[in-house]
Design a protein around this motif. Structure first.
Motif, mmCIF file in Angstrom:
data_model
loop_
_atom_site.group_PDB
_atom_site.id
_atom_site.type_symbol
_atom_site.label_atom_id
_atom_site.label_comp_id
_atom_site.label_asym_id
_atom_site.label_seq_id
_atom_site.Cartn_x
_atom_site.Cartn_y
_atom_site.Cartn_z
ATOM 1 N N LYS A 164 13.985 -3.391 13.141
ATOM 2 C CA LYS A 164 13.085 -3.144 14.284
ATOM 3 C C LYS A 164 13.904 -2.808 15.534
ATOM 4 N N ASP A 200 0.856 -1.178 0.000
ATOM 5 C CA ASP A 200 0.000 0.000 0.000
ATOM 6 C C ASP A 200 0.907 1.248 0.000
ATOM 7 N N LYS A 255 8.348 9.123 16.641
ATOM 8 C CA LYS A 255 8.536 8.437 17.934
ATOM 9 C C LYS A 255 9.496 9.233 18.826
ATOM 10 N N SER A 314 16.857 -1.555 15.543
ATOM 11 C CA SER A 314 17.539 -0.261 15.383
ATOM 12 C C SER A 314 16.644 0.889 15.841
ATOM 13 N N VAL A 315 15.341 0.728 15.658
ATOM 14 C CA VAL A 315 14.404 1.770 16.102
ATOM 15 C C VAL A 315 14.426 1.863 17.636
ATOM 16 N N PHE A 375 13.962 8.214 8.575
ATOM 17 C CA PHE A 375 12.678 8.366 7.885
ATOM 18 C C PHE A 375 11.791 9.124 8.875
ATOM 19 N N TYR A 415 22.040 9.620 5.898
ATOM 20 C CA TYR A 415 22.946 9.189 6.974
ATOM 21 C C TYR A 415 23.594 10.394 7.693
HETATM 22 N N1 CAA Z 1 -0.805 2.843 5.970
HETATM 23 C C1 CAA Z 1 -0.276 3.604 6.962
HETATM 24 N N2 CAA Z 1 0.752 3.174 7.765
HETATM 25 C C2 CAA Z 1 1.282 1.955 7.527
HETATM 26 C C3 CAA Z 1 0.754 1.107 6.511
HETATM 27 C C4 CAA Z 1 -0.322 1.604 5.708
HETATM 28 N N3 CAA Z 1 -0.853 0.874 4.723
HETATM 29 N N4 CAA Z 1 1.483 -0.036 6.515
HETATM 30 C C5 CAA Z 1 2.409 0.079 7.516
HETATM 31 N N5 CAA Z 1 2.268 1.277 8.111
HETATM 32 C C6 CAA Z 1 3.069 1.826 9.216
HETATM 33 C C7 CAA Z 1 3.393 0.829 10.304
HETATM 34 O O1 CAA Z 1 2.357 0.733 11.260
HETATM 35 C C8 CAA Z 1 4.676 1.414 10.869
HETATM 36 O O2 CAA Z 1 4.364 2.518 11.698
HETATM 37 P P1 CAA Z 1 4.725 2.466 13.280
HETATM 38 O O3 CAA Z 1 6.186 2.144 13.391
HETATM 39 O O4 CAA Z 1 4.399 3.838 13.759
HETATM 40 O O5 CAA Z 1 3.869 1.379 13.835
HETATM 41 C C9 CAA Z 1 5.359 2.005 9.641
HETATM 42 O O6 CAA Z 1 4.351 2.155 8.650
HETATM 43 C C10 CAA Z 1 6.444 1.121 9.042
HETATM 44 O O7 CAA Z 1 5.871 -0.151 8.792
HETATM 45 P P2 CAA Z 1 6.682 -1.467 9.182
HETATM 46 O O8 CAA Z 1 7.228 -1.343 10.583
HETATM 47 O O9 CAA Z 1 5.867 -2.652 8.832
HETATM 48 O O10 CAA Z 1 7.877 -1.321 8.117
HETATM 49 P P3 CAA Z 1 9.054 -2.298 7.815
HETATM 50 O O11 CAA Z 1 9.198 -3.334 8.880
HETATM 51 O O12 CAA Z 1 8.922 -2.748 6.416
HETATM 52 O O13 CAA Z 1 10.288 -1.281 7.861
HETATM 53 C C11 CAA Z 1 12.068 -0.525 9.275
HETATM 54 C C12 CAA Z 1 10.572 -0.445 8.975
HETATM 55 C C13 CAA Z 1 12.377 -1.932 9.836
HETATM 56 C C14 CAA Z 1 12.440 0.535 10.270
HETATM 57 C C15 CAA Z 1 12.850 -0.339 7.937
HETATM 58 O O14 CAA Z 1 12.501 0.861 7.343
HETATM 59 C C16 CAA Z 1 14.345 -0.385 8.114
HETATM 60 O O15 CAA Z 1 14.966 -1.431 8.316
HETATM 61 N N6 CAA Z 1 15.007 0.811 7.971
HETATM 62 C C17 CAA Z 1 16.461 0.895 8.042
HETATM 63 C C18 CAA Z 1 16.937 1.011 9.457
HETATM 64 C C19 CAA Z 1 16.545 2.334 10.082
HETATM 65 O O16 CAA Z 1 16.380 3.333 9.419
HETATM 66 N N7 CAA Z 1 16.414 2.344 11.410
HETATM 67 C C20 CAA Z 1 16.101 3.554 12.127
HETATM 68 C C21 CAA Z 1 16.870 3.649 13.416
HETATM 69 S S1 CAA Z 1 18.611 3.422 13.102
HETATM 70 C C22 CAA Z 1 19.145 4.924 12.470
HETATM 71 O O17 CAA Z 1 18.485 5.909 12.578
HETATM 72 C C23 CAA Z 1 20.458 4.964 11.773
HETATM 73 C C24 CAA Z 1 20.220 5.065 10.316
HETATM 74 O O18 CAA Z 1 20.155 6.139 9.761
HETATM 75 C C25 CAA Z 1 20.056 3.823 9.548
#
Ligand code: CAA
Length: 440
Positions: free
Chosen positions: A209, A31, A253, A211-212, A247, A330
């Motif tokens: 997950k 989506d 958060k 990392s968040v 992102f 980054y």
């Molecule tokens: N409509 C609206 N919202 C939706 C949706 C839809 N149809 N489908 C999903 N969402 C929401 C989810 O509920 C979630 O929101 P919440 O966290 O508020 O609950 C959000 O969209 C993301 O969905 P998922 O958690 O299912 O997404 P994912 O598991 O595919 O990916 C992630 C999320 C694991 C963080 C991924 O983006 C990732 O691995 N990113 C790279 C690592 C990263 O950036 N980590 C951040 C902290 S580390 C850091 O900051 C250092 C750095 O720069 C890397």
């Protein structure tokens, strides 16, 4: 004591654009709102085949030097922060200095050069190093050039793929700066973590997950540590809170933490105290679990209040406007967030000279840092001079096939050679591994 801080900034985006809801989501069978609403992203900036961390960093620095009429002799230090380095010995700053020397009179033989690594927080650490160098009186009247440059690409089908980005931010650090001064006080949260690693590999290994959670845990520690040295900041004292933005959904958060820890809102706390019969502070609870439950309840309630939503819209949301269109840069990301906030103020016709920013930097591995900045009188002129809107509008829009081709070309293990999708226009271009960029 002389004020030290950021005199000028410049930004350089990768020349390609990947549309997340329009191109990425349909191919992934997701989506589109997962990206636009969930992660908070519309698009990623992507590097063309002639762009890399050297060319993007050199292009940002070149714009900054031209605009500020700087010569190499004005700059006593060049630090590059990156987590996309290709050389374990020679720092990226030497490659960038080589590019700049090819177009400016003079050289950087007198300048101290280095490369900083601590994931995304390295850009802020380089800024801190420049601040300390000037405050120590070692700069001999010169300024420091800090460049944060990254190609933040993930392996195909990694959950992080949606959060990619590429670009550079150049910062010029001086005494009596035009843009912002930096506070002496800092708060840190730092621990040995393995949620995001790049051990001699092109794309990171990420436990997304986790990392968040690590981001939030370290940021919370940094906020508490900051309060312990600088005291509490109050709601009306902070105009914007730019965070590291992998992102925008991540910052949604983190913003709750800032609200709870930096900007203690006693009105909301009193409301909760009335509801639960105690102040929502750890000392009021017998066990940690009791406190955690009360805090979660407080946080859940807080984000529904008009007061919090208004604060978020005015203090946090403006820091995310650019990130939504470019993805994660980054090391440059928190510096993009600062520019985004100042650009918003400019567009609103608001005068924010003298106001405070609380800046939340973060790097995986992991460390968070909080410091404050005070906006200076010259801020409007500096932000007006940026050509960011044109840069973003000029990006070439990738089709899915283009995307696959360019992603493979940037995967060095695959050794793919492709035609570029755009033509360089008065900018440094990649000159081959180990060589500086050439200007075309
Ligand atoms: N409509 C609206 N919202 C939706 C949706 C839809 N149809 N489908 C999903 N969402 C929401 C989810 O509920 C979630 O929101 P919440 O966290 O508020 O609950 C959000 O969209 C993301 O969905 P998922 O958690 O299912 O997404 P994912 O598991 O595919 O990916 C992630 C999320 C694991 C963080 C991924 O983006 C990732 O691995 N990113 C790279 C690592 C990263 O950036 N980590 C951040 C902290 S580390 C850091 O900051 C250092 C750095 O720069 C890397």
């Amino acid at each position: 004591m002389t004020a030290v801080g950021i005199d000028a900034v410049e930004i350089w985006t990768g020349n390609l654009k990947l549309d997340l809801p329009g191109v990425f989501a349909p191919e992934k069978g997701e989506d589109p709102e997962k990206y636009t609403k969930g992660l908070g992203l519309n698009a990623s900036s992507f590097p063309d085949s002639y762009e890399d961390i050297v060319t993007m960093g050199a292009n940002a620095a070149h714009r900054l030097m031209e605009r500020k009429r700087l010569e190499p002799d004005d700059i006593g230090r060049i630090d590059v922060a990156t987590e996309s380095a290709f050389d374990n010995s020679k720092p990226v700053s030497t490659y960038i200095a080589g590019c700049l020397e090819s177009v400016f009179d003079g050289d950087f033989h007198h300048a101290n050069k280095g490369e900083r690594k601590f994931a995304c927080i390295a850009g802020t650490q380089s800024l801190d190093d420049a601040y300390n160098w000037i405050r120590a009186g070692r700069n001999r009247g010169r300024g420091a050039l800090v460049i944060a440059t990254d190609t933040a690409l993930y392996a195909r089908d990694d959950p992080g793929e949606a959060t990619q980005g590429a670009g550079a931010v150049a910062l010029y650090i001086t005494e009596d700066p035009d843009l912002v001064t930096l506070s002496t006080e800092q708060g840190y949260g730092s621990a040995d973590e393995t949620d995001f690693l790049k051990p001699n590999q092109q794309f990171p290994s990420v436990d997304g997950k986790r990392s968040v959670q690590v981001y939030l845990a370290r940021m919370r520690e940094a906020l508490v540590d900051y309060q312990s040295v600088a005291g509490e900041l109050h709601l009306d004292d902070v105009r914007f809170v730019p965070f590291h933005t992998p992102f925008p959904g991540m910052v949604r958060k983190a913003a709750m933490l800032a609200y709870r820890h930096i900007i203690r809102d006693t009105a909301v706390e009193d409301e909760l105290a009335e509801e639960i019969g105690r102040q929502p502070r750890s000392e009021a609870f017998e066990t940690d679990d009791e406190f955690r439950d009360a805090l979660r309840e407080y946080m859940d309630g807080l984000k529904e209040t008009d007061r919090y939503q208004e604060w978020y819209a005015e203090t946090i949301d403006p820091t995310l406007t650019i990130a939504r269109e470019v993805g994660n840069w980054y090391t440059g990301s928190v510096h993009v967030a600062r520019i985004s906030a100042l650009k918003y103020a400019l567009e609103q016709g608001e005068d924010i000279a003298g106001q405070t920013l609380a800046v939340g930097s973060y790097g995986s591995g992991a460390q968070a840092e909080i410091h404050t900045e005070v906006v200076q009188d010259g801020w409007k002129e500096e932000i007006e001079a940026l050509n960011l809107d044109e840069q973003l509008a000029d990006r070439y829009e990738l089709t899915w096939d283009d995307y696959e081709e360019i992603h493979d070309a940037h995967n060095h293990d695959m050794d793919v050679d492709i035609e570029s999708m755009t033509a360089p226009d008065g900018e440094f271009v990649f000159g081959g591994w180990g060589r500086m960029g050439e200007r075309e």
